[in-house]
Design a protein around this motif. Structure first.
Motif, PDB file in Angstrom:
ATOM      1  N   PRO A  29       0.818  -1.225   0.000  1.00  0.00           N
ATOM      2  CA  PRO A  29       0.000   0.000   0.000  1.00  0.00           C
ATOM      3  C   PRO A  29       0.848   1.269   0.000  1.00  0.00           C
ATOM      4  CG  PRO A  29      -0.858  -1.560   1.586  1.00  0.00           C
ATOM      5  CD  PRO A  29       0.428  -2.134   1.057  1.00  0.00           C
ATOM      6  N   ILE A  30       2.042   1.185   0.564  1.00  0.00           N
ATOM      7  CA  ILE A  30       2.892   2.383   0.612  1.00  0.00           C
ATOM      8  C   ILE A  30       3.345   2.804  -0.776  1.00  0.00           C
ATOM      9  CG2 ILE A  30       5.115   1.256   0.920  1.00  0.00           C
ATOM     10  CD1 ILE A  30       5.543   3.420   3.177  1.00  0.00           C
ATOM     11  N   LYS A  35       2.862  12.096  -1.025  1.00  0.00           N
ATOM     12  CA  LYS A  35       3.853  12.654  -0.114  1.00  0.00           C
ATOM     13  C   LYS A  35       3.327  12.867   1.306  1.00  0.00           C
ATOM     14  CE  LYS A  35       7.230  16.327   0.281  1.00  0.00           C
ATOM     15  NZ  LYS A  35       7.768  17.548  -0.299  1.00  0.00           N
ATOM     16  N   GLY A  36       2.181  13.463   1.493  1.00  0.00           N
ATOM     17  CA  GLY A  36       1.691  13.789   2.829  1.00  0.00           C
ATOM     18  C   GLY A  36       0.747  12.760   3.422  1.00  0.00           C
ATOM     19  N   LEU A  39       1.733  11.280   7.087  1.00  0.00           N
ATOM     20  CA  LEU A  39       1.475  12.234   8.160  1.00  0.00           C
ATOM     21  C   LEU A  39      -0.029  12.385   8.399  1.00  0.00           C
ATOM     22  CD1 LEU A  39       2.518  14.308  10.189  1.00  0.00           C
ATOM     23  CD2 LEU A  39       2.477  15.997   8.340  1.00  0.00           C
ATOM     24  N   ALA A  40      -0.801  12.416   7.332  1.00  0.00           N
ATOM     25  CA  ALA A  40      -2.257  12.536   7.462  1.00  0.00           C
ATOM     26  C   ALA A  40      -2.834  11.322   8.182  1.00  0.00           C
ATOM     27  CB  ALA A  40      -2.903  12.698   6.091  1.00  0.00           C
ATOM     28  N   MET A  41      -2.328  10.143   7.855  1.00  0.00           N
ATOM     29  CA  MET A  41      -2.822   8.931   8.518  1.00  0.00           C
ATOM     30  C   MET A  41      -2.435   8.934   9.998  1.00  0.00           C
ATOM     31  SD  MET A  41      -2.090   6.155   5.499  1.00  0.00           S
ATOM     32  CE  MET A  41      -1.929   4.816   6.626  1.00  0.00           C
TER      33      MET A  41
END
Length: 70
Positions: A29-30, A35-36, A39-41
């Motif tokens: 999944p990565i 890019k963000g 951090l959002a997760m």
């Protein structure tokens, strides 16, 4: 007597198998994250779990405090 909607069930299973065969198992999944996204997760997880955890810790601290004071 057969299962109702057996034809639909068989078609759905066949479609699932075809999609699974087309999917590349090496992809994680990565590989699809932007890019963000990480951090959002992380922030979404903290905003979801942290308030509940703080309430539970506060309740346990209050119970302990009342046992000691009384």
């Amino acid at each position: 007597m057969g299962m109702p909607f057996q034809g639909r069930y068989d078609r759905a299973r066949k479609l699932q198998k075809e999609k699974k065969a087309m999917r590349n198992e090496d992809d994680a999944p990565i590989d699809y994250m932007e890019k963000g996204d990480g951090l959002a997760m992380l922030l979404a997880g903290l905003l979801t779990i942290l308030p509940v955890a703080l309430v539970v810790v506060g309740a346990l601290a209050a119970i302990g405090y009342f046992f000691v004071v009384r």
